[in-house]
Design a protein around this motif. Structure first.
Motif, PDB file in Angstrom:
ATOM      1  N   PRO A   1     -14.088   8.826 -17.838  1.00 23.33           N
ATOM      2  CA  PRO A   1     -14.898   8.616 -16.641  1.00 23.33           C
ATOM      3  C   PRO A   1     -16.301   9.226 -16.746  1.00 23.33           C
ATOM      4  CG  PRO A   1     -12.693   9.391 -16.057  1.00 23.33           C
ATOM      5  CD  PRO A   1     -12.806   9.496 -17.540  1.00 23.33           C
TER       6      PRO A   1
ATOM      7  N   MET B   1     -18.474   7.103 -18.997  1.00 25.83           N
ATOM      8  CA  MET B   1     -18.901   5.819 -18.441  1.00 25.83           C
ATOM      9  C   MET B   1     -20.130   5.936 -17.540  1.00 25.83           C
ATOM     10  SD  MET B   1     -17.301   3.331 -19.687  1.00 25.83           S
ATOM     11  CE  MET B   1     -16.915   4.058 -21.249  1.00 25.83           C
TER      12      MET B   1
ATOM     13  N   TRP C   1     -12.832 -13.336  -7.851  1.00 25.74           N
ATOM     14  CA  TRP C   1     -12.741 -13.413  -6.393  1.00 25.74           C
ATOM     15  C   TRP C   1     -13.921 -12.736  -5.693  1.00 25.74           C
ATOM     16  CZ3 TRP C   1     -12.952  -8.618  -4.312  1.00 25.74           C
ATOM     17  CH2 TRP C   1     -12.552  -7.552  -5.132  1.00 25.74           C
TER      18      TRP C   1
ATOM     19  N   PHE D   1     -20.393  -2.530  -4.574  1.00 31.05           N
ATOM     20  CA  PHE D   1     -19.379  -1.695  -5.207  1.00 31.05           C
ATOM     21  C   PHE D   1     -19.973  -0.847  -6.328  1.00 31.05           C
ATOM     22  CE2 PHE D   1     -16.095  -0.985  -8.432  1.00 31.05           C
ATOM     23  CZ  PHE D   1     -15.187  -0.269  -7.677  1.00 31.05           C
TER      24      PHE D   1
ATOM     25  N   GLY E   1     -21.950   1.808  -5.048  1.00 34.19           N
ATOM     26  CA  GLY E   1     -21.135   2.853  -4.429  1.00 34.19           C
ATOM     27  C   GLY E   1     -20.499   3.802  -5.424  1.00 34.19           C
TER      28      GLY E   1
ATOM     29  N   LYS F   1     -19.081   7.031   2.354  1.00 32.17           N
ATOM     30  CA  LYS F   1     -20.005   6.681   1.279  1.00 32.17           C
ATOM     31  C   LYS F   1     -19.536   7.186  -0.080  1.00 32.17           C
ATOM     32  CE  LYS F   1     -24.290   6.091   3.814  1.00 32.17           C
ATOM     33  NZ  LYS F   1     -25.496   6.749   4.286  1.00 32.17           N
ATOM     34  N   SER F   2     -18.396   7.851  -0.116  1.00 31.22           N
ATOM     35  CA  SER F   2     -17.933   8.402  -1.388  1.00 31.22           C
ATOM     36  C   SER F   2     -17.453   7.274  -2.301  1.00 31.22           C
ATOM     37  CB  SER F   2     -16.783   9.372  -1.131  1.00 31.22           C
ATOM     38  OG  SER F   2     -15.651   8.642  -0.718  1.00 31.22           O
ATOM     39  N   PRO F   3     -17.510   7.495  -3.607  1.00 30.46           N
ATOM     40  CA  PRO F   3     -17.008   6.469  -4.532  1.00 30.46           C
ATOM     41  C   PRO F   3     -15.580   6.062  -4.209  1.00 30.46           C
ATOM     42  CG  PRO F   3     -18.192   8.148  -5.745  1.00 30.46           C
ATOM     43  CD  PRO F   3     -18.124   8.615  -4.311  1.00 30.46           C
TER      44      PRO F   3
ATOM     45  N   TRP G   1     -15.357   3.471  -1.694  1.00 26.75           N
ATOM     46  CA  TRP G   1     -15.716   2.153  -2.234  1.00 26.75           C
ATOM     47  C   TRP G   1     -14.553   1.537  -2.995  1.00 26.75           C
ATOM     48  CZ3 TRP G   1     -19.433  -0.724  -0.526  1.00 26.75           C
ATOM     49  CH2 TRP G   1     -20.506  -0.116   0.135  1.00 26.75           C
ATOM     50  N   LEU G   2     -13.769   2.371  -3.647  1.00 27.94           N
ATOM     51  CA  LEU G   2     -12.586   1.841  -4.337  1.00 27.94           C
ATOM     52  C   LEU G   2     -11.617   1.221  -3.337  1.00 27.94           C
ATOM     53  CD1 LEU G   2     -11.713   4.637  -6.950  1.00 27.94           C
ATOM     54  CD2 LEU G   2     -12.972   2.530  -7.306  1.00 27.94           C
TER      55      LEU G   2
ATOM     56  N   ARG H   1     -12.974  -1.994  -1.993  1.00 34.28           N
ATOM     57  CA  ARG H   1     -12.798  -3.037  -2.996  1.00 34.28           C
ATOM     58  C   ARG H   1     -11.405  -3.669  -2.876  1.00 34.28           C
ATOM     59  NH1 ARG H   1     -11.104  -4.826  -7.926  1.00 34.28           N
ATOM     60  NH2 ARG H   1      -9.143  -4.082  -7.101  1.00 34.28           N
TER      61      ARG H   1
ATOM     62  N   TRP I   1     -11.374  -5.885   0.151  1.00 35.57           N
ATOM     63  CA  TRP I   1     -12.064  -7.163  -0.095  1.00 35.57           C
ATOM     64  C   TRP I   1     -11.164  -8.129  -0.844  1.00 35.57           C
ATOM     65  CZ3 TRP I   1     -16.909  -4.489  -2.567  1.00 35.57           C
ATOM     66  CH2 TRP I   1     -17.701  -3.935  -1.549  1.00 35.57           C
ATOM     67  N   GLU I   2     -10.494  -7.595  -1.863  1.00 35.30           N
ATOM     68  CA  GLU I   2      -9.686  -8.475  -2.699  1.00 35.30           C
ATOM     69  C   GLU I   2      -8.472  -8.993  -1.937  1.00 35.30           C
ATOM     70  OE1 GLU I   2      -8.393  -6.804  -6.408  1.00 35.30           O
ATOM     71  OE2 GLU I   2      -7.652  -8.727  -7.129  1.00 35.30           O
TER      72      GLU I   2
ATOM     73  N   ARG J   1      -8.063  -9.066   1.537  1.00 32.75           N
ATOM     74  CA  ARG J   1      -8.324  -9.322   2.942  1.00 32.75           C
ATOM     75  C   ARG J   1      -7.363 -10.350   3.514  1.00 32.75           C
ATOM     76  NH1 ARG J   1     -14.493  -9.090   3.373  1.00 32.75           N
ATOM     77  NH2 ARG J   1     -14.197 -10.106   1.388  1.00 32.75           N
TER      78      ARG J   1
ATOM     79  N   TRP K   1     -13.856  -3.383 -14.466  1.00 34.31           N
ATOM     80  CA  TRP K   1     -13.560  -2.182 -13.664  1.00 34.31           C
ATOM     81  C   TRP K   1     -13.606  -0.938 -14.542  1.00 34.31           C
ATOM     82  CZ3 TRP K   1     -14.587  -3.994  -9.343  1.00 34.31           C
ATOM     83  CH2 TRP K   1     -14.089  -5.209  -8.901  1.00 34.31           C
TER      84      TRP K   1
ATOM     85  N   LEU L   1     -16.877   1.105 -15.441  1.00 34.28           N
ATOM     86  CA  LEU L   1     -17.550   1.939 -14.436  1.00 34.28           C
ATOM     87  C   LEU L   1     -16.987   3.355 -14.468  1.00 34.28           C
ATOM     88  CD1 LEU L   1     -17.503  -0.846 -11.769  1.00 34.28           C
ATOM     89  CD2 LEU L   1     -19.525   0.061 -12.903  1.00 34.28           C
ATOM     90  N   PRO L   2     -17.786   4.321 -14.035  1.00 37.40           N
ATOM     91  CA  PRO L   2     -17.331   5.720 -14.139  1.00 37.40           C
ATOM     92  C   PRO L   2     -16.300   6.085 -13.082  1.00 37.40           C
ATOM     93  CG  PRO L   2     -19.541   5.641 -13.227  1.00 37.40           C
ATOM     94  CD  PRO L   2     -19.169   4.227 -13.542  1.00 37.40           C
ATOM     95  N   VAL L   3     -15.136   5.491 -13.187  1.00 32.72           N
ATOM     96  CA  VAL L   3     -14.060   5.726 -12.226  1.00 32.72           C
ATOM     97  C   VAL L   3     -12.815   6.074 -13.034  1.00 32.72           C
ATOM     98  CG1 VAL L   3     -12.585   4.639 -10.510  1.00 32.72           C
ATOM     99  CG2 VAL L   3     -15.014   4.068 -10.591  1.00 32.72           C
ATOM    100  N   SER L   4     -12.137   7.143 -12.661  1.00 32.86           N
ATOM    101  CA  SER L   4     -10.948   7.510 -13.428  1.00 32.86           C
ATOM    102  C   SER L   4      -9.788   6.588 -13.059  1.00 32.86           C
ATOM    103  CB  SER L   4     -10.574   8.962 -13.157  1.00 32.86           C
ATOM    104  OG  SER L   4     -10.028   9.076 -11.870  1.00 32.86           O
ATOM    105  N   ASP L   5      -8.863   6.448 -13.975  1.00 35.14           N
ATOM    106  CA  ASP L   5      -7.707   5.597 -13.707  1.00 35.14           C
ATOM    107  C   ASP L   5      -6.856   6.175 -12.588  1.00 35.14           C
ATOM    108  OD1 ASP L   5      -7.961   3.529 -15.920  1.00 35.14           O
ATOM    109  OD2 ASP L   5      -8.189   5.418 -16.985  1.00 35.14           O
TER     110      ASP L   5
END
Lengths: 304, 330
Positions: A90, A93, A108, A117, A120, B6-8, B11-12, B15, B18-19, B21, B122, B125-129
C-alpha cells in the motif's frame, strides 16, 4: 522497532536524474508447479529513464512486473523505491502507478465516480489535471466505462494515471488491441504531459517498433533471465549491422557475427556485438540495428 | 464526521455502494413499492365493491365509513397491532430481499473483479487489502441493512399516507385514528437497533462466503454451497456405518446453518428462545415482538453461539484477506 528504523533509513532522498536506483532486483525466482517464470533475474532501473522490458511470450515479463508491483510472491531480493513490494504494497502504491492492460477499468463505474474515487483514496492525485486531460477527449463524466470504446477507456485510464504524481509508472502492454491513432497518441501524451527527469517508466510490449524511439534503456528477458541490459546509447555503440555483398560473406563470418540473415540481391545482413567498427566498415554498409532486429537475433531459438 | 466521510475508507465503502446500488437500494424500493401498489389495488377493489354491491353486502348498516370507525376508533389495541403488522410486513419483505442481496454480494465481492480483471485497477491504488475487505464487510453488514431499514420506514409512512387519504375520503380524521399511534415507530427503532446485533451474528456467513469469493478460480457459489453438502452426506454415511461422526443436528444447524444462513436478519432469535421462555414470553398469544425487544437483543450477546460464531467468522475473514493479498492468476 527495527523495522521502523529500517524504513526510515530506506527512505529515498530526492531523486536525481539517472543516479538513483528505482528498482534493484537480485536473483528473482518465481516457481510455478512445473516451470520457473523467473529464474534468477538481476536488473536495475534508474530514475528518469524509460525502460523497455522486452521478451517473447512466457519469458517472465508480466511475472517480473507483478513482483515489482507486489502482486505476487517470489524469492530473491527486490527493492522498489527503497521498499519491499511484498511487505509494503500500500505504501509503495502511493509512488507507483500501473496500467495493466486496456481492459482493467471496472466496466460498471461512471467516469465521474472513478475520478471521485481515485481523488478520495490517492493522496497524490491532482483532480484538476485529470479533468484537463479529459477535456481533450470525447469522454463525458456521466458515461459508464462499458459505454466507452476501447480507445476511450485507455484515454481515461491514462488521464487518471498521469494526474497522479508518482515516481514510477509501470505499463504492461498498455496499447494492446488499440488502433494506430490511439497508440501514437498514448505514447505522445506520456512524453509530452507526463514524463520528466524525476519519473521513471517501465514498459512491456510486443510492439517494439512503436516504443523504440521513446526508450532510453532496454532489458531483454528470456526464460526468466535478463539476457541484455543496456542503454540505447550503449546499444548503438555496441551493436552494429552490416549489409554485406555476397563476395564478402566469408570474411564477414570470421568476425563472429551474432546473427546473419538474408537480404535483397543476394546480400546478407550481419549483426555484430562489440566488433571493431573499422573492420566492419570494410565489409559493407554499416548501420545501427533496430531494437526489433536485435530482439529477434537475441531470441533466436526460443520457440524452436 | 466530515473528516470521516472524506477518509479513504469512506470512499471504499461508497465505491461498494455505487457498484451494488441496485441490490442495496433499488431492490428494497421495488419491494416496498410492490406492497404499496398491492394496498392501493386492495383499496380500489374495496371501493368498487362498495359501489357495485352497495354497503349492505359487506358492512353493517352504517356502511364502510361506519365500519372503519367502529373497527379503528373503538378497538385501539387491534388497531395498533394492525399498524405494527403493516410495518412488519414491510420489514419481512425487506429482510428477505436483504438476505438474498447480501448473500450474493458477498459471494461476488472478491470474485467479480478478479473475473473481469478490474482487480488490477483497484490494486494499483494505495489501498491495503485489509481495508478493501473490511469496506466490503461494512457495506454488507451496515450500509445495506441501514438502507433496508430506512426503506421500511419510508414504505410504512407511504402506507399511512395512502390510508389517510382513504380515511379522509370517508370523512374520518386520519390524525386521531392513525398518526397518534407511536408504537409502529418504536418498533421501527427496534429494527434499527437490531442492525449491529444482526451484523455480529452474520460474521460466520460473511467469512465463509468471502473466503470462497477470494480463493476460487470460478463458481464461488458452487464451492460455498457444495462443500458443506458433500461433507454432510459423507458425515451421514459415516454415521450409517456406525462410526463416530458429528451429530447431524450440530453439523447442519451449527456448522452449515451458521456458515450459509447467518445473514438472515434476526437469526439469533432461535438460540435466544430459552431466555424468552424464562421471561414467560408467550409466542402464541401476541407476544411475538418481545423476541426483538431491547433486553432480548442484549441477551443475544450473552449466547455462546454469538461469540463462537463471530470468532470463526473473523478467522475466515482473515483468511479471505490473505487470499485477496496473494491470490494471483490474472
Amino acid at each position: 522497532m527495527n523495522q521502523a528504523i529500517e524504513a526510515v533509513m530506506d527512505e529515498p532522498a530526492m531523486p536525481q536524474a539517472g543516479t538513483e536506483t528505482v528498482i534493484r532486483a537480485r536473483g528473482l525466482v518465481k516457481r510455478f508447479k512445473t516451470t520457473r517464470a523467473l529464474d534468477g533475474a538481476d536488473f536495475e532501473v534508474r530514475t528518469g529513464r524509460i525502460v523497455g522490458l522486452i521478451g517473447p511470450n512466457g519469458a517472465g515479463k508480466t511475472t517480473a512486473l507483478k513482483a515489482i508491483l507486489g502482486l505476487t510472491d517470489f524469492e530473491g531480493e527486490l527493492s522498489v523505491l527503497g521498499m519491499d513490494p511484498r511487505r509494503q504494497r500500500p505504501e509503495l502504491m502511493r509512488q507507483v502507478c500501473f496500467i495493466a492492460d486496456v481492459a482493467t477499468l471496472p466496466r460498471w463505474i461512471r467516469v465521474d465516480e472513478a475520478i471521485d474515487f481515485v481523488a478520495g483514496v490517492h493522496p497524490r492525485f491532482d483532480r484538476a489535471k485529470c479533468e484537463r486531460f479529459l477535456e481533450r477527449t470525447k469522454i463525458n463524466g456521466q458515461q459508464r466505462v462499458r459505454e466507452l470504446s476501447k480507445g476511450m477507456i485507455v484515454q481515461l485510464h491514462l488521464a487518471i494515471v498521469m494526474a497522479i504524481d508518482a515516481r514510477l509508472l509501470v505499463l504492461d502492454e498498455p496499447t494492446l488491441g488499440l488502433d494506430i491513432l490511439y497508440r501514437k497518441q498514448f505514447y505522445q501524451s506520456l512524453l509530452e504531459d507526463y514524463f520528466d527527469e524525476n519519473k521513471t517508466i517501465l514498459i512491456t510490449t510486443h510492439q517494439v517498433e512503436e516504443v523504440e524511439h521513446i526508450l532510453t534503456d532496454l532489458l531483454f528477458i528470456r526464460d526468466g533471465k535478463i539476457v541484455l541490459s543496456t542503454t540505447m546509447e550503449e546499444m548503438g555503440a555496441r551493436f552494429v549491422e552490416v549489409l554485406v555483398n555476397p563476395d564478402k560473406v566469408g570474411a564477414a563470418r570470421t568476425l563472429k557475427p551474432i546473427d546473419e540473415r538474408g537480404a535483397v540481391f543476394g546480400k546478407s545482413i550481419f549483426l555484430y556485438d562489440g566488433a571493431d567498427p573499422e573492420q566492419l566498415a570494410q565489409l559493407g554498409e554499416v548501420k545501427r540495428p533496430s531494437v526489433s532486429d536485435l530482439f529477434v537475433a537475441t531470441m533466436k531459438g526460443t520457440y524452436a | 464526521m466530515n473528516a470521516i466521510l472524506k477518509s479513504p475508507f469512506a470512499w471504499l465503502v461508497r465505491r461498494e455502494y455505487w457498484e451494488s446500488r441496485r441490490g442495496f437500494l433499488w431492490a428494497q424500493v421495488w419491494a416496498a413499492g410492490a406492497i404499496l401498489a398491492i394496498s392501493i389495488l386492495g383499496i380500489i377493489a374495496a371501493e368498487v365493491a362498495r359501489v357495485r354491491f352497495g354497503d349492505q353486502v359487506q358492512f353493517s348498516s352504517g356502511g364502510l365509513s361506519e365500519a372503519l370507525r367502529n373497527g379503528f376508533e373503538h378497538n385501539t389495541p387491534g388497531l395498533v397491532q394492525a399498524l405494527d403488522g403493516t410495518l412488519l410486513s414491510f420489514a419481512s419483505i425487506g429482510a428477505i430481499v436483504l438476505t438474498f442481496v447480501v448473500f450474493f454480494y458477498l459471494l461476488g465481492a472478491l470474485y467479480d473483479d478478479r473475473r473481469d480483471r478490474s482487480v488490477l485497477f483497484w490494486k494499483s491504488l494505495p489501498v491495503s487489502d485489509t481495508a478493501t475487505v473490511i469496506s466490503k464487510i461494512v457495506a454488507a453488514l451496515l450500509v445495506a441493512p441501514l438502507i433496508a431499514v430506512a426503506v421500511v420506514l419510508a414504505g410504512y409512512i407511504g402506507a399511512q399516507i395512502i390510508a389517510s387519504l382513504w380515511f379522509l375520503a370517508h370523512g374520518l380524521n386520519p390524525f386521531t385514528l392513525l398518526w397518534v399511534h407511536a408504537e409502529p415507530f418504536s418498533l421501527w427503532l427496534h429494527l434499527l437497533a437490531m442492525v449491529p446485533v444482526n451484523a455480529v451474528w452474520a460474521l460466520p456467513t460473511v467469512g465463509w462466503l468471502l473466503v470462497w469469493s477470494a480463493a476460487v478460480r470460478s463458481k464461488p457459489f458452487l464451492w460455498a454451497a457444495v462443500i458443506p453438502i458433500v461433507a454432510g452426506v459423507l458425515n451421514f454415511w459415516i454415521g450409517l456405518l456406525g462410526l463416530p461422526h458429528i451429530s447431524y443436528r450440530f453439523f447442519w444447524g451449527d456448522l452449515v446453518g451458521r456458515a450459509l444462513l447467518s445473514v438472515i436478519p434476526a437469526g439469533w432469535i432461535a438460540p435466544n428462545a430459552e431466555y424468552l421462555n424464562s421471561r414467560g414470553v408467550n409466542f402464541v398469544h401476541g407476544d411475538q415482538l418481545a423476541a426483538i425487544d431491547f433486553s432480548a437483543m442484549a441477551h443475544a450477546f450473552t449466547l455462546p453461539e454469538m461469540w463462537v460464531g463471530a470468532a470463526a467468522g473473523i478467522a475466515l475473514i482473515a483468511a479471505a484477506i490473505w487470499f485477496r493479498r496473494w491470490r494471483d492468476e490474472t
